[in-house]
Design an enzyme around this catalytic site. Sequence first.
Site, PDB file in Angstrom:
ATOM      1  N   SER A  19       0.818  -1.224   0.000  1.00  0.00           N
ATOM      2  CA  SER A  19       0.000   0.000   0.000  1.00  0.00           C
ATOM      3  C   SER A  19       0.848   1.268   0.000  1.00  0.00           C
ATOM      4  O   SER A  19       1.841   1.372   0.729  1.00  0.00           O
ATOM      5  CB  SER A  19      -0.909   0.011   1.233  1.00  0.00           C
ATOM      6  OG  SER A  19      -1.577   1.264   1.301  1.00  0.00           O
ATOM      7  N   LYS A  73     -13.720  -4.880   2.803  1.00  0.00           N
ATOM      8  CA  LYS A  73     -14.587  -3.724   2.547  1.00  0.00           C
ATOM      9  C   LYS A  73     -16.066  -3.996   2.828  1.00  0.00           C
ATOM     10  O   LYS A  73     -16.825  -3.081   3.107  1.00  0.00           O
ATOM     11  CB  LYS A  73     -14.415  -3.227   1.104  1.00  0.00           C
ATOM     12  CG  LYS A  73     -13.069  -2.539   0.902  1.00  0.00           C
ATOM     13  CD  LYS A  73     -12.847  -2.083  -0.514  1.00  0.00           C
ATOM     14  CE  LYS A  73     -11.469  -1.430  -0.604  1.00  0.00           C
ATOM     15  NZ  LYS A  73     -11.119  -1.012  -1.955  1.00  0.00           N
ATOM     16  N   ASP A 110     -13.952   5.353  -2.170  1.00  0.00           N
ATOM     17  CA  ASP A 110     -13.476   4.696  -3.404  1.00  0.00           C
ATOM     18  C   ASP A 110     -14.280   5.148  -4.618  1.00  0.00           C
ATOM     19  O   ASP A 110     -13.710   5.460  -5.672  1.00  0.00           O
ATOM     20  CB  ASP A 110     -13.682   3.168  -3.309  1.00  0.00           C
ATOM     21  CG  ASP A 110     -12.506   2.460  -2.682  1.00  0.00           C
ATOM     22  OD1 ASP A 110     -11.419   3.045  -2.576  1.00  0.00           O
ATOM     23  OD2 ASP A 110     -12.693   1.278  -2.304  1.00  0.00           O
ATOM     24  N   GLY A 134     -14.866  -8.645 -11.221  1.00  0.00           N
ATOM     25  CA  GLY A 134     -14.882  -8.689  -9.756  1.00  0.00           C
ATOM     26  C   GLY A 134     -16.218  -8.236  -9.205  1.00  0.00           C
ATOM     27  O   GLY A 134     -16.958  -7.486  -9.859  1.00  0.00           O
ATOM     28  N   ALA A 135     -16.521  -8.750  -8.001  1.00  0.00           N
ATOM     29  CA  ALA A 135     -17.801  -8.399  -7.377  1.00  0.00           C
ATOM     30  C   ALA A 135     -17.607  -8.166  -5.878  1.00  0.00           C
ATOM     31  O   ALA A 135     -18.503  -8.398  -5.077  1.00  0.00           O
ATOM     32  CB  ALA A 135     -18.817  -9.509  -7.616  1.00  0.00           C
ATOM     33  N   ASN A 161     -17.406 -12.339 -12.506  1.00  0.00           N
ATOM     34  CA  ASN A 161     -16.690 -12.708 -11.275  1.00  0.00           C
ATOM     35  C   ASN A 161     -16.484 -14.208 -11.184  1.00  0.00           C
ATOM     36  O   ASN A 161     -17.317 -14.987 -11.643  1.00  0.00           O
ATOM     37  CB  ASN A 161     -17.467 -12.220 -10.048  1.00  0.00           C
ATOM     38  CG  ASN A 161     -16.621 -12.262  -8.791  1.00  0.00           C
ATOM     39  OD1 ASN A 161     -15.480 -11.809  -8.793  1.00  0.00           O
ATOM     40  ND2 ASN A 161     -17.147 -12.829  -7.722  1.00  0.00           N
ATOM     41  N   ARG A 162     -15.355 -14.600 -10.594  1.00  0.00           N
ATOM     42  CA  ARG A 162     -15.042 -16.019 -10.388  1.00  0.00           C
ATOM     43  C   ARG A 162     -16.197 -16.712  -9.671  1.00  0.00           C
ATOM     44  O   ARG A 162     -16.684 -17.752 -10.095  1.00  0.00           O
ATOM     45  CB  ARG A 162     -13.740 -16.114  -9.570  1.00  0.00           C
ATOM     46  CG  ARG A 162     -13.330 -17.490  -9.183  1.00  0.00           C
ATOM     47  CD  ARG A 162     -12.038 -17.449  -8.413  1.00  0.00           C
ATOM     48  NE  ARG A 162     -12.139 -16.699  -7.156  1.00  0.00           N
ATOM     49  CZ  ARG A 162     -11.154 -16.550  -6.289  1.00  0.00           C
ATOM     50  NH1 ARG A 162      -9.971 -17.080  -6.550  1.00  0.00           N
ATOM     51  NH2 ARG A 162     -11.318 -15.864  -5.185  1.00  0.00           N
ATOM     52  N   THR A 163     -16.652 -16.126  -8.571  1.00  0.00           N
ATOM     53  CA  THR A 163     -17.772 -16.708  -7.826  1.00  0.00           C
ATOM     54  C   THR A 163     -19.064 -16.056  -8.333  1.00  0.00           C
ATOM     55  O   THR A 163     -19.345 -14.901  -8.026  1.00  0.00           O
ATOM     56  CB  THR A 163     -17.611 -16.434  -6.319  1.00  0.00           C
ATOM     57  OG1 THR A 163     -16.275 -16.785  -5.940  1.00  0.00           O
ATOM     58  CG2 THR A 163     -18.603 -17.207  -5.480  1.00  0.00           C
ATOM     59  N   TYR A 230      -2.498  -0.482  -8.365  1.00  0.00           N
ATOM     60  CA  TYR A 230      -1.479   0.524  -8.710  1.00  0.00           C
ATOM     61  C   TYR A 230      -0.068   0.032  -8.376  1.00  0.00           C
ATOM     62  O   TYR A 230       0.913   0.703  -8.669  1.00  0.00           O
ATOM     63  CB  TYR A 230      -1.762   1.854  -7.998  1.00  0.00           C
ATOM     64  CG  TYR A 230      -1.836   1.720  -6.487  1.00  0.00           C
ATOM     65  CD1 TYR A 230      -3.064   1.591  -5.851  1.00  0.00           C
ATOM     66  CD2 TYR A 230      -0.680   1.692  -5.714  1.00  0.00           C
ATOM     67  CE1 TYR A 230      -3.133   1.440  -4.485  1.00  0.00           C
ATOM     68  CE2 TYR A 230      -0.739   1.544  -4.348  1.00  0.00           C
ATOM     69  CZ  TYR A 230      -1.971   1.415  -3.730  1.00  0.00           C
ATOM     70  OH  TYR A 230      -2.034   1.260  -2.374  1.00  0.00           O
TER      71      TYR A 230
END
Length: 286
Positions: A19, A73, A110, A134-135, A161-163, A230
């Site tokens: 980070s 999150k 965000d 992504g989810a 998303n994968r899931t 990033y």
Amino acid sequence: MTYQPPAIYGIIGNPVAHSLSPVMQNAAFKALGVNAVYKLFPLVDDGELRLFMEDIKEKANPIFGLNVTVPYKEKVLPYLDSLDPLARKTGAVNTLVIDHQRKIRGFNTDGPGFLAHLGELQFDPCDKSIIVLGAGGAARAIIGVLCLMGPQGPKSIRVFNRTRARVQTLIEEIQKEIDTDIIKGLERIEDLTSVDMLINTTRVGMQADDGLLFNPDLMHQGMLVYDVIYNPVETKLLQEAKQHSAATANGLGMLFYQGVLALSHWANVEPNQRVKKIMREALRGS
Ligand code: ATR
């Protein structure tokens, strides 16, 4: 003169070692002349998150603000005393403010940080066709603010998303809070011809040996490929996007704008241009 211990701020997540928030926020604290330090708090699992958040409630705890990153999150929500409207609408929190009564309020910086960066890139989402990879919490924040743009926003957002079950939950929960019908699930990425922007919100790309989530030959000139990662500065996704003549952006701009907003919540005032410049320079120099 008596010694005053510094107020502590920091970031919780797993991983957090990459980070750049400490560099940016510590530069800001110094510029503001406040007695505060921003630290990394790696929390390896949900059990550590629970213990950490319980400890935050203790009167003597010196932590007054936190950022929250992958994978907490959404997981941090049960520990909060109140939520600002955007955090409630998106179901994702990345900034916490802890007051002297040890009450914890959750914010989402965000989403607005992402939009501010799009503005800087002069990318107008109006009427655009967007794919989100992504989810998780970052996806919720980005999708939430885009949906809140209403008629000024995108015409479609498809989420991969994968899931897969998580996509359905995301859509249902966002639709409970925001009146929108532009979000759909996407089972496979097979065609990007009419796609204006693809946004990676997953952590795939953080590790050097990470692969890609779809065939890179589908990317093309005329689309923007945005990676919220990033560090590394250029993920494999962005390298491939460039090779296929797509425009690219990494998440450093989003990090900066969300950080300015987080600091505004902690300091109760928006940082002035001088402080913002110092925050930017701290990121550039790192
Ligand atoms: P955050 O809240 O910061 O967004 P998160 O909720 O853990 O963090 O979400 C991380 C995202 O990265 C999720 O979409 C996750 O996919 P799953 O929902 O299937 O877990 C995605 N992700 C993480 N590792 C991945 C991998 N190896 N392959 C594909 N997707 C991955």
